[in-house]
Design an enzyme around this catalytic site. Sequence first.
Site, PDB file in Angstrom:
ATOM      1  N   TRP A 199       2.119  -5.824   3.465  1.00 30.97           N
ATOM      2  CA  TRP A 199       1.965  -4.421   3.808  1.00 30.97           C
ATOM      3  C   TRP A 199       3.132  -4.007   4.704  1.00 30.97           C
ATOM      4  CZ3 TRP A 199       1.286  -2.225   8.702  1.00 30.97           C
ATOM      5  CH2 TRP A 199       1.076  -0.841   8.684  1.00 30.97           C
ATOM      6  N   ASP A 366      -3.521  15.083   3.441  1.00 27.68           N
ATOM      7  CA  ASP A 366      -3.852  13.660   3.309  1.00 27.68           C
ATOM      8  C   ASP A 366      -5.296  13.407   3.755  1.00 27.68           C
ATOM      9  OD1 ASP A 366      -3.391  10.538   3.824  1.00 27.68           O
ATOM     10  OD2 ASP A 366      -1.628  11.271   2.762  1.00 27.68           O
ATOM     11  N   LYS A 476      -2.701  12.699  -4.492  1.00 34.67           N
ATOM     12  CA  LYS A 476      -2.309  11.363  -4.031  1.00 34.67           C
ATOM     13  C   LYS A 476      -3.547  10.488  -4.132  1.00 34.67           C
ATOM     14  CE  LYS A 476      -0.672   8.978   0.160  1.00 34.67           C
ATOM     15  NZ  LYS A 476      -0.251   9.222   1.548  1.00 34.67           N
ATOM     16  N   ASP A 478      -5.136   7.122  -3.480  1.00 39.20           N
ATOM     17  CA  ASP A 478      -4.932   5.962  -2.610  1.00 39.20           C
ATOM     18  C   ASP A 478      -5.923   4.849  -2.958  1.00 39.20           C
ATOM     19  OD1 ASP A 478      -3.911   4.477  -0.517  1.00 39.20           O
ATOM     20  OD2 ASP A 478      -4.124   6.072   0.970  1.00 39.20           O
ATOM     21  N   MET A 479      -5.691   3.669  -2.446  1.00 32.18           N
ATOM     22  CA  MET A 479      -6.577   2.517  -2.673  1.00 32.18           C
ATOM     23  C   MET A 479      -6.269   1.519  -1.566  1.00 32.18           C
ATOM     24  SD  MET A 479      -7.201  -0.650  -3.954  1.00 32.18           S
ATOM     25  CE  MET A 479      -5.586  -1.191  -4.484  1.00 32.18           C
ATOM     26  N   CYS A 526      -0.950   5.273  -4.816  1.00 39.79           N
ATOM     27  CA  CYS A 526      -0.731   4.726  -3.482  1.00 39.79           C
ATOM     28  C   CYS A 526      -1.769   3.648  -3.271  1.00 39.79           C
ATOM     29  CB  CYS A 526      -0.907   5.851  -2.456  1.00 39.79           C
ATOM     30  SG  CYS A 526      -0.828   5.314  -0.739  1.00 39.79           S
ATOM     31  N   ASP A 548       3.926   2.215   3.225  1.00 36.74           N
ATOM     32  CA  ASP A 548       3.532   2.925   4.437  1.00 36.74           C
ATOM     33  C   ASP A 548       4.629   2.871   5.487  1.00 36.74           C
ATOM     34  OD1 ASP A 548       1.117   3.971   3.752  1.00 36.74           O
ATOM     35  OD2 ASP A 548      -0.103   2.394   4.665  1.00 36.74           O
TER      36      ASP A 548
HETATM   37  C1  GLA Z   1      -2.986   4.737   3.384  1.00 42.07           C
HETATM   38  C2  GLA Z   1      -1.792   5.454   2.775  1.00 42.07           C
HETATM   39  C3  GLA Z   1      -1.234   6.429   3.782  1.00 42.07           C
HETATM   40  C4  GLA Z   1      -2.318   7.407   4.182  1.00 42.07           C
HETATM   41  C5  GLA Z   1      -3.525   6.653   4.719  1.00 42.07           C
HETATM   42  C6  GLA Z   1      -4.687   7.587   4.950  1.00 42.07           C
HETATM   43  O1  GLA Z   1      -2.568   3.894   4.416  1.00 42.07           O
HETATM   44  O2  GLA Z   1      -0.820   4.556   2.342  1.00 42.07           O
HETATM   45  O3  GLA Z   1      -0.123   7.112   3.225  1.00 42.07           O
HETATM   46  O4  GLA Z   1      -2.683   8.175   3.067  1.00 42.07           O
HETATM   47  O5  GLA Z   1      -3.952   5.635   3.839  1.00 42.07           O
HETATM   48  O6  GLA Z   1      -5.789   6.942   5.428  1.00 42.07           O
END
Ligand code: GLA
Length: 743
Positions: A199, A366, A476, A478-479, A526, A548
Amino acid sequence: MMAILVQTDLFHLQTDHSSYLFHVMANGELGQLYYGAKLHAQAAYPELTQSEPHGATPAWKLDTPNFQPGSEKQEYGSFGKGDFRDPAYQVLAPDGSRISELVYRDYRIIAGKQRLTDLPSTFDDTHDDAETLVVTLQDAVSQLVVELAYTVFPHQDVIVRSSRFVNQGDQPVVLNRALSADLDLPDADYDLLQFSGSWARERHLVRTPLRSGIQSVGSLRGASSHQQNPGIILARPQTNEDQGTAYGFNLVYSGNFLDQVEVDHLRTTRVLLGINPTEFGWYLAPDQDFQTPEAILSYTDGGLNQLSQQMGQCYQQHLVNPRFAQQPRPVLINNWEGTYFDFDETKLLAIAQQAHDLGVELFVLDDGWFGKRNDDTTSLGDWDVNLAKLPQGLDHLSQQVHGLGMQFGLWFEPEMISLASHLYDQHPDWLVRTPGRQATPSRNQFVLDMANPAVVDFLFTKIDGIIKAAQLDYIKWDMNRNITEAFTPTLPANRQLEFMHRYMLGVYQLYARLTQAHPQVLFESCASGGGRFDLGMMAYAPQAWTSDDTDAIERLRIQYGTSYAYPQAMMGAHVSAVPNDQTGRITPLSTRAAVAYFGDLGYELDVTQCSAEEKAQIKEQITFYQQHRELFQQGTFYRIDNPFTGDRNVGSWIVVSADQRHAVAARYQILNEPNPAYSRLKLRGLLADQRYLVSGREQPLYGDELMHAGLFIPQQLQSTMGVEQSADFSAQLLVIDAVDGQL
Ligand code: GLA
């Protein structure tokens, strides 16, 4: 043009610059003959089909002492009858036996390339001369049929392979392993290039010589992962960016994978690519079939830049949603690092307004807009607006943003659930866990059972409704955690090993349904940054959040490493505030932008807090990016100075237009050196006989001089940023334009 030539028992796949040959061996199974530079089409290749008996090695039959399966290069290696290398597949019969003989039955050639139904896949909508060969093999005892599919994309020098298992017998079988491709190469004089990390430091280049035995990268996390990536390269030790032989491999898959390279006792190299056999099993009842993900293979003798470019071209033309492949990607602002969970409508609109004034085109809201989400302990699954933060609702916010003349985008994390959520109260059985065992938390959250069709339906209805109501232009997706205690109550005991793959099929189905229902919505994938940066995601989400880590110096390495296997149009790249939230490093705003330009540019900071000087700089940056957007996103990308080698202190690259008349290059100096050596930047990809004007230079220079003699790079930098700032972490950006006629 015929890309696929068949002579009785010989198959020759030709791309513009490569040949791939295999044949039917004495035992009826398929043997690999050659993959490399293009060969003339011949009726036979006697030099390639020679073999000799080796000591202490089983023969096929008593009267064929020269034919030893373990000494042959196989096309889809089997196990247990003389070839002791790791196999491409393994089938468990009802009697417990594990032997099969996949004997050649027939073949067919199909014009173009059909999409797979349940998996992301390559296609040939542009009728780019692609052809597909399907070779059918059959095991006489179990009646299991295997179809090996090969699509030739001749102009990108790419071959796409996959396998389909069909149970034509009357007994069930279990697939213990069903890989997408097996490539046996005749020697082992290669380096393995893998893209590994963690990460916030994804896809760092690691280059090591092959050694005897098995070496592999893979994932058992339920995602392709931050730690390893399915893209790998085998290159001759002397191969560099500009010359030499290399094979590129990748998988159109986002789940557990295995890329394995085995060097055997005869120094042949077996490359296996596919779903990781650990935590995999597939129960195949009579008449059922199983389709593997697709594997990408590509060959060049033109160096690593050429390899990346031809594979990237293939993805842009034959994998990315054609609607977005060439479409300019919007400059965005994302509020995450600017506000984290702490925002309301007034704050968001102030950021949007300010960003709009600076030229930003898309506002992305976000995490934190839904449920009671004020930190990461709660509300995943409750995709209803948080009225405490946004009392007038999402639709109102979206209208305001649209009213500014900006696009509006929203963050989701569809595959996740918090214990503190209405969703969990209503559907505790939708949380992935093994009965009788504890469920392991990660980032305080748990995974939804995407193998359960009811979960996919629920998510589709929810997200579809929000896209419509809030008129989303962008999502976006995310996971943020990996899968533990894998199990689903929707499958019987003898099918539990199917879970990890069925989870991915559920994710793909949700992506397919949403992108079909809302073709105008741009998706960015993401996974805590770059935890699912792969070709499976790319088929649905044309861009991906690369990491990130938004620190410019870390990003230089991450984007450099990522560029080996993925085109820059896939890389979301943001400018954020300093000190950087991941590294604490302070880099100049100009350097942050000079790295983020070489991808899909965004800003991720509270622009209302910027000084007037910073705002003016950001405005200039966005104008500059917009002027050169096509070049940055679609131009031919060349790596020049490698920040993973030497003293790891310099990185550089260049993007060049298709007509080779325009380019932007950047050179990044990480730490300054006292009394430094002279340094020159040798550009790539220009026309030798063309004159170019380079920004900051008065005299036009020929392409040959720029490429072979290079530009003088001044090293005696003084801090231009005032006494309290350092002149480390500098970037030099060079705009190169062709000039004709007299000046
Ligand atoms: C992950 C994504 C970030 C953001 C956070 C929100 O870490 O990679 O860009 O969206 O989650 O909780």
